[in-house]
Write a protein that holds these residues in place. Structure first.
Motif, PDB file in Angstrom:
ATOM      1  N   ASN A  81       0.840  -1.204   0.000  1.00 38.00           N
ATOM      2  CA  ASN A  81       0.000   0.000   0.000  1.00 38.00           C
ATOM      3  C   ASN A  81       0.869   1.247   0.000  1.00 38.00           C
ATOM      4  O   ASN A  81       0.909   1.981   0.987  1.00 38.00           O
ATOM      5  CB  ASN A  81      -0.919   0.017   1.239  1.00 38.00           C
ATOM      6  N   PRO A  82       1.576   1.513  -1.084  1.00 35.07           N
ATOM      7  CA  PRO A  82       2.467   2.677  -1.092  1.00 35.07           C
ATOM      8  C   PRO A  82       1.681   3.981  -1.019  1.00 35.07           C
ATOM      9  O   PRO A  82       0.556   4.077  -1.499  1.00 35.07           O
ATOM     10  CB  PRO A  82       3.205   2.555  -2.421  1.00 35.07           C
ATOM     11  N   LYS A  83       2.315   4.955  -0.377  1.00 33.09           N
ATOM     12  CA  LYS A  83       1.703   6.279  -0.332  1.00 33.09           C
ATOM     13  C   LYS A  83       1.771   6.869  -1.731  1.00 33.09           C
ATOM     14  O   LYS A  83       2.752   6.683  -2.447  1.00 33.09           O
ATOM     15  CB  LYS A  83       2.461   7.184   0.644  1.00 33.09           C
ATOM     16  N   PRO A  84       0.724   7.589  -2.110  1.00 31.12           N
ATOM     17  CA  PRO A  84       0.770   8.187  -3.445  1.00 31.12           C
ATOM     18  C   PRO A  84       1.925   9.183  -3.537  1.00 31.12           C
ATOM     19  O   PRO A  84       2.112  10.006  -2.654  1.00 31.12           O
ATOM     20  CB  PRO A  84      -0.580   8.892  -3.595  1.00 31.12           C
ATOM     21  N   GLY A  85       2.678   9.054  -4.581  1.00 24.82           N
ATOM     22  CA  GLY A  85       3.816   9.946  -4.772  1.00 24.82           C
ATOM     23  C   GLY A  85       3.449  11.110  -5.665  1.00 24.82           C
ATOM     24  O   GLY A  85       2.363  11.181  -6.237  1.00 24.82           O
ATOM     25  N   ARG A  86       4.343  12.028  -5.749  1.00 26.06           N
ATOM     26  CA  ARG A  86       4.120  13.182  -6.605  1.00 26.06           C
ATOM     27  C   ARG A  86       4.958  12.976  -7.857  1.00 26.06           C
ATOM     28  O   ARG A  86       6.178  12.970  -7.809  1.00 26.06           O
ATOM     29  CB  ARG A  86       4.565  14.436  -5.869  1.00 26.06           C
ATOM     30  N   LYS A  87       4.298  12.777  -8.939  1.00 21.14           N
ATOM     31  CA  LYS A  87       4.999  12.548 -10.205  1.00 21.14           C
ATOM     32  C   LYS A  87       5.023  13.842 -10.995  1.00 21.14           C
ATOM     33  O   LYS A  87       3.984  14.394 -11.329  1.00 21.14           O
ATOM     34  CB  LYS A  87       4.296  11.463 -11.031  1.00 21.14           C
ATOM     35  N   ARG A  88       6.206  14.315 -11.248  1.00 17.00           N
ATOM     36  CA  ARG A  88       6.349  15.524 -12.052  1.00 17.00           C
ATOM     37  C   ARG A  88       6.795  15.111 -13.441  1.00 17.00           C
ATOM     38  O   ARG A  88       7.591  14.203 -13.597  1.00 17.00           O
ATOM     39  CB  ARG A  88       7.397  16.433 -11.437  1.00 17.00           C
ATOM     40  N   PRO A  89       6.283  15.794 -14.441  1.00 10.90           N
ATOM     41  CA  PRO A  89       6.757  15.483 -15.789  1.00 10.90           C
ATOM     42  C   PRO A  89       8.237  15.837 -15.907  1.00 10.90           C
ATOM     43  O   PRO A  89       8.711  16.795 -15.307  1.00 10.90           O
ATOM     44  CB  PRO A  89       5.903  16.372 -16.693  1.00 10.90           C
ATOM     45  N   THR A  90       8.948  15.032 -16.663  1.00 13.67           N
ATOM     46  CA  THR A  90      10.366  15.340 -16.858  1.00 13.67           C
ATOM     47  C   THR A  90      10.487  16.618 -17.673  1.00 13.67           C
ATOM     48  O   THR A  90       9.714  16.858 -18.608  1.00 13.67           O
ATOM     49  CB  THR A  90      11.083  14.178 -17.579  1.00 13.67           C
ATOM     50  N   GLU A  91      11.418  17.428 -17.282  1.00 14.80           N
ATOM     51  CA  GLU A  91      11.639  18.691 -17.980  1.00 14.80           C
ATOM     52  C   GLU A  91      12.992  18.669 -18.647  1.00 14.80           C
ATOM     53  O   GLU A  91      13.952  18.097 -18.120  1.00 14.80           O
ATOM     54  CB  GLU A  91      11.587  19.861 -16.978  1.00 14.80           C
ATOM     55  N   GLU A  92      13.068  19.307 -19.774  1.00 13.55           N
ATOM     56  CA  GLU A  92      14.361  19.448 -20.435  1.00 13.55           C
ATOM     57  C   GLU A  92      15.215  20.379 -19.631  1.00 13.55           C
ATOM     58  O   GLU A  92      14.724  21.345 -19.021  1.00 13.55           O
ATOM     59  CB  GLU A  92      14.182  20.017 -21.845  1.00 13.55           C
ATOM     60  N   HIS A  93      16.502  20.108 -19.629  1.00 10.00           N
ATOM     61  CA  HIS A  93      17.439  21.005 -18.956  1.00 10.00           C
ATOM     62  C   HIS A  93      17.376  22.355 -19.672  1.00 10.00           C
ATOM     63  O   HIS A  93      17.320  22.401 -20.895  1.00 10.00           O
ATOM     64  CB  HIS A  93      18.846  20.420 -19.039  1.00 10.00           C
ATOM     65  N   PRO A  94      17.364  23.464 -18.917  1.00 12.16           N
ATOM     66  CA  PRO A  94      17.218  24.784 -19.564  1.00 12.16           C
ATOM     67  C   PRO A  94      18.347  25.107 -20.543  1.00 12.16           C
ATOM     68  O   PRO A  94      18.158  25.907 -21.449  1.00 12.16           O
ATOM     69  CB  PRO A  94      17.219  25.777 -18.406  1.00 12.16           C
ATOM     70  N   GLY A  95      19.476  24.469 -20.399  1.00 15.21           N
ATOM     71  CA  GLY A  95      20.590  24.740 -21.327  1.00 15.21           C
ATOM     72  C   GLY A  95      20.499  23.920 -22.602  1.00 15.21           C
ATOM     73  O   GLY A  95      21.273  24.135 -23.530  1.00 15.21           O
ATOM     74  N   VAL A  96      19.555  22.995 -22.675  1.00 13.32           N
ATOM     75  CA  VAL A  96      19.428  22.143 -23.858  1.00 13.32           C
ATOM     76  C   VAL A  96      18.290  22.676 -24.710  1.00 13.32           C
ATOM     77  O   VAL A  96      17.133  22.650 -24.325  1.00 13.32           O
ATOM     78  CB  VAL A  96      19.147  20.680 -23.458  1.00 13.32           C
ATOM     79  N   LYS A  97      18.592  23.185 -25.881  1.00  9.97           N
ATOM     80  CA  LYS A  97      17.564  23.698 -26.809  1.00  9.97           C
ATOM     81  C   LYS A  97      18.041  23.524 -28.203  1.00  9.97           C
ATOM     82  O   LYS A  97      19.140  23.652 -28.565  1.00  9.97           O
ATOM     83  CB  LYS A  97      17.248  25.177 -26.538  1.00  9.97           C
TER      84      LYS A  97
END
Length: 97
Positions: A81-97
């Motif tokens: 019965n794991p506690k619900p976690g907070r899943k954040r979408p992966t973000e690109e590193h700000p220096g990578v464009k």
């Protein structure tokens, strides 16, 4: 009943004659049923999630074995019965464009 019972709701589910049941089990099982070496100090429910207060559902165990068994059971309960976690979408590193 204090100490190890802090934070546990199990004590509320024990029958009114628990002290007599505990004494009977510890008398029946003077040596730990798990390791077979140390004297029994705890009256342990054989199945963690079952409140079976009959003589066949209880066993005398020593402190170290009780601690290990309780820890295993607690860890398994958390995995089941794991506690619900907070899943954040992966973000690109700000220096990578």
């Amino acid at each position: 009943m204090s100490g190890g019972w802090q934070g546990s709701g199990r004590v509320k589910r024990l029958p009114p004659n628990w002290r007599r049941i505990r004494a009977r089990i510890l008398k029946r099982d003077p040596v730990c049923k798990i390791c077979g070496v140390r004297p029994s100090a705890f009256c342990d429910h054989i199945e963690a999630k079952v409140d079976d207060h009959t003589d066949t559902g209880l066993q005398g165990v020593c402190g170290p074995c009780h601690d290990q068994k309780s820890s295993r059971e607690g860890n398994q309960a958390q995995r089941d019965n794991p506690k619900p976690g907070r899943k954040r979408p992966t973000e690109e590193h700000p220096g990578v464009k």
